[in-house]
Design a protein around this motif. Structure first.
Motif, short mmCIF file in Angstrom:
data_model
loop_
_atom_site.label_atom_id
_atom_site.label_comp_id
_atom_site.label_asym_id
_atom_site.label_seq_id
_atom_site.Cartn_x
_atom_site.Cartn_y
_atom_site.Cartn_z
N TRP A 213 0.14 58.46 25.25
CA TRP A 213 0.20 57.03 24.94
C TRP A 213 0.56 56.80 23.48
CZ3 TRP A 213 -1.11 52.26 27.52
CH2 TRP A 213 -1.07 52.39 28.91
N LEU A 214 0.05 57.64 22.60
CA LEU A 214 0.40 57.52 21.18
C LEU A 214 1.88 57.80 20.97
CD1 LEU A 214 -0.46 57.11 18.25
CD2 LEU A 214 -1.11 59.52 18.18
N THR A 215 2.41 58.83 21.64
CA THR A 215 3.83 59.13 21.53
C THR A 215 4.68 57.97 22.03
OG1 THR A 215 3.43 61.51 21.76
CG2 THR A 215 5.65 60.72 22.24
N ALA A 216 4.30 57.40 23.19
CA ALA A 216 5.04 56.27 23.74
C ALA A 216 4.99 55.07 22.79
CB ALA A 216 4.48 55.89 25.11
N TYR A 217 3.82 54.81 22.23
CA TYR A 217 3.68 53.70 21.28
C TYR A 217 4.61 53.91 20.09
CZ TYR A 217 1.52 50.43 18.00
OH TYR A 217 1.32 49.42 17.10
N ARG A 218 4.60 55.11 19.53
CA ARG A 218 5.43 55.39 18.36
C ARG A 218 6.92 55.28 18.71
NH1 ARG A 218 4.37 57.44 13.43
NH2 ARG A 218 6.06 58.45 12.28
N MET A 219 7.32 55.80 19.88
CA MET A 219 8.71 55.73 20.29
C MET A 219 9.20 54.30 20.39
SD MET A 219 8.70 58.73 23.20
CE MET A 219 10.47 58.93 23.44
N LEU A 220 8.38 53.45 21.00
CA LEU A 220 8.79 52.06 21.25
C LEU A 220 8.79 51.21 19.99
CD1 LEU A 220 6.72 51.45 24.49
CD2 LEU A 220 9.22 51.41 24.38
N PHE A 221 7.70 51.31 19.22
CA PHE A 221 7.47 50.31 18.19
C PHE A 221 7.66 50.82 16.75
CE2 PHE A 221 4.48 49.23 21.76
CZ PHE A 221 5.31 48.27 22.31
N THR B 100 7.08 62.84 17.90
CA THR B 100 6.00 63.69 18.39
C THR B 100 4.68 63.02 18.05
OG1 THR B 100 7.27 65.71 18.09
CG2 THR B 100 4.90 65.94 18.30
N MET B 101 3.98 62.58 19.04
CA MET B 101 2.70 61.90 18.86
C MET B 101 2.87 60.76 17.87
SD MET B 101 0.16 65.19 19.18
CE MET B 101 -1.36 64.26 19.24
N GLY B 102 1.98 60.62 16.91
CA GLY B 102 2.06 59.52 15.96
C GLY B 102 0.98 59.69 14.91
N SER B 103 0.95 58.76 13.97
CA SER B 103 -0.01 58.84 12.88
C SER B 103 -1.37 58.31 13.31
CB SER B 103 0.50 58.02 11.69
OG SER B 103 0.49 56.64 12.02
N ARG B 104 -2.36 58.54 12.47
CA ARG B 104 -3.69 57.97 12.73
C ARG B 104 -3.61 56.46 12.76
NH1 ARG B 104 -8.41 56.13 10.34
NH2 ARG B 104 -10.36 57.10 11.08
N ALA B 105 -2.79 55.87 11.87
CA ALA B 105 -2.62 54.41 11.86
C ALA B 105 -2.01 53.92 13.17
CB ALA B 105 -1.76 54.00 10.68
N ASP B 106 -1.05 54.68 13.72
CA ASP B 106 -0.48 54.32 15.02
C ASP B 106 -1.56 54.32 16.10
OD1 ASP B 106 2.17 54.03 14.15
OD2 ASP B 106 2.60 56.16 14.45
N LEU B 107 -2.43 55.35 16.06
CA LEU B 107 -3.49 55.44 17.07
C LEU B 107 -4.46 54.28 16.94
CD1 LEU B 107 -4.91 56.89 19.37
CD2 LEU B 107 -6.02 58.39 17.69
N GLU B 108 -4.81 53.92 15.73
CA GLU B 108 -5.70 52.77 15.54
C GLU B 108 -5.06 51.49 16.07
OE1 GLU B 108 -8.22 53.96 11.53
OE2 GLU B 108 -6.15 53.23 11.30
N ALA B 109 -3.76 51.31 15.82
CA ALA B 109 -3.06 50.13 16.31
C ALA B 109 -3.00 50.12 17.83
CB ALA B 109 -1.66 50.07 15.72
#
Length: 326
Positions: A141-149, A270-279
């Motif tokens: 889910w974090l990877t998908a979030y980062r890819m999209l946004f 590849t995955m995302g940052s901690r800030a991405d995960l918090e968002a």
């Protein structure tokens, strides 16, 4: 403690290389400063685990290795947390010079009763999310979030093609994109999976390679060789193809003429940052969005869970749970 371990590697039969073993619990006295031991309540499986069992990115000198990148659980002081599985890179908890890795590559992973991580890697788990739901977020889910946004920088009303319904990243991308007001096209060879994609919010679901009703602003590509040509033909001039996997192998040829002539951007994620995960966690809470869970298994049934993932028949995340301790 019980753990699902890559006891060896096997390129042809990766699930057979997984063993349930009793391994030592992480001891605070043995950990670097600013690390925390988390009691794991749920751990989601990823294709990263299958690749590790095949020997990709995991050398013989690193075996046996506890698998798993994703987890949600509790800290010794009772806080409920989501584990961000990227270690290093940003220099927190492991020293500024350590190269980035993912749990289960250099450090034991999350498919165990406990996992040790830098305290900086812990994100508060809101009460609105169950442990199973929260455990689905840190990789797919974090990877998908980062890819999209973050990578594609898509906005409401944009159009996106998601290749390969069923995998964790693809399922997450469909759900997140629809919730954000994007027009989603999804592909799958399986009619049942195409129907599931529509249920998850896709506006269109087609067979791989089928001509789309319009060119898309971005493509979420995790399949590789089998879909690459279709991705390049489907993206609009000036659009972007974001790549986070190649389950069918590298694309060859790459379609360089179309790439430069239409000025398409190709990006990796590849995955995302901690800030991405918090968002992402905040987005799930504020929108009511929840990860698609295919199935749950007890940690003691991790081999069956891995077989489910390897079968390719799943839609959404496969999760292992650890029985509550009293």
């Amino acid at each position: 403690m019980l753990a699902a371990v890559a006891a060896r590697t096997d390129a042809q039969h990766p699930v057979g290389a997984l063993e349930l073993q009793q391994v030592p619990r992480p001891r605070v006295a043995d950990l670097p400063a600013h690390w925390t031991v988390v009691d794991v309540h749920a751990a989601a499986l990823n294709h990263h685990d299958l690749w590790a069992l095949r020997g990709v990115g995991l050398g013989q000198d690193q075996l046996p290795m506890v698998l798993g990148c994703d987890a949600a659980g509790t800290t010794p002081d009772g806080r409920e947390v989501v584990v961000h599985g990227v270690i290093g890179g940003e220099g927190h908890g492991v020293g500024p010079q350590e190269r980035r890795s993912i749990l289960s590559e250099r450090y034991p992973g999350t498919l165990a009763e406990q996992v040790a991580v830098p305290t900086w890697n812990l994100v508060p788990k809101p009460a609105e999310l169950t442990f199973v739901e929260a455990a689905c977020l840190p990789t797919a889910w974090l990877t998908a979030y980062r890819m999209l946004f973050t990578s594609a920088r898509l906005s409401p009303g944009d159009r996106v093609l998601v290749q390969g319904v069923g995998g964790g990243v693809a399922s997450a991308a469909i759900t997140l994109a629809a919730a954000a007001g994007l027009e989603v096209v999804a592909t799958s060879r399986d009619a049942t999976k195409r129907a599931r994609a529509l249920q998850m919010g896709a506006g269109h679901a087609v067979e791989p390679g089928q001509r789309l009703p319009f060119r898309v602003d971005a493509v979420i590509e995790t399949v590789g060789a089998a879909t690459w040509d279709h991705s390049m033909r489907s993206v609009r001039p000036g659009g972007v193809v974001v790549v986070a996997g190649a389950t069918t192998g590298d694309a060859a040829p790459m379609g360089l003429q179309r790439l430069f002539f239409t000025e398409v951007t190709v990006m990796g994620a590849t995955m995302g940052s901690r800030a991405d995960l918090e968002a992402l966690v905040r987005m799930c809470v504020t929108t009511g969005l929840r990860p698609v869970v295919d199935s749950t298994f007890d940690l003691a049934d991790a081999p069956q869970a891995m077989a489910r993932l390897a079968s390719g028949e799943h839609v959404g995340k496969v999760v292992c749970t650890v029985p509550h301790r009293t």
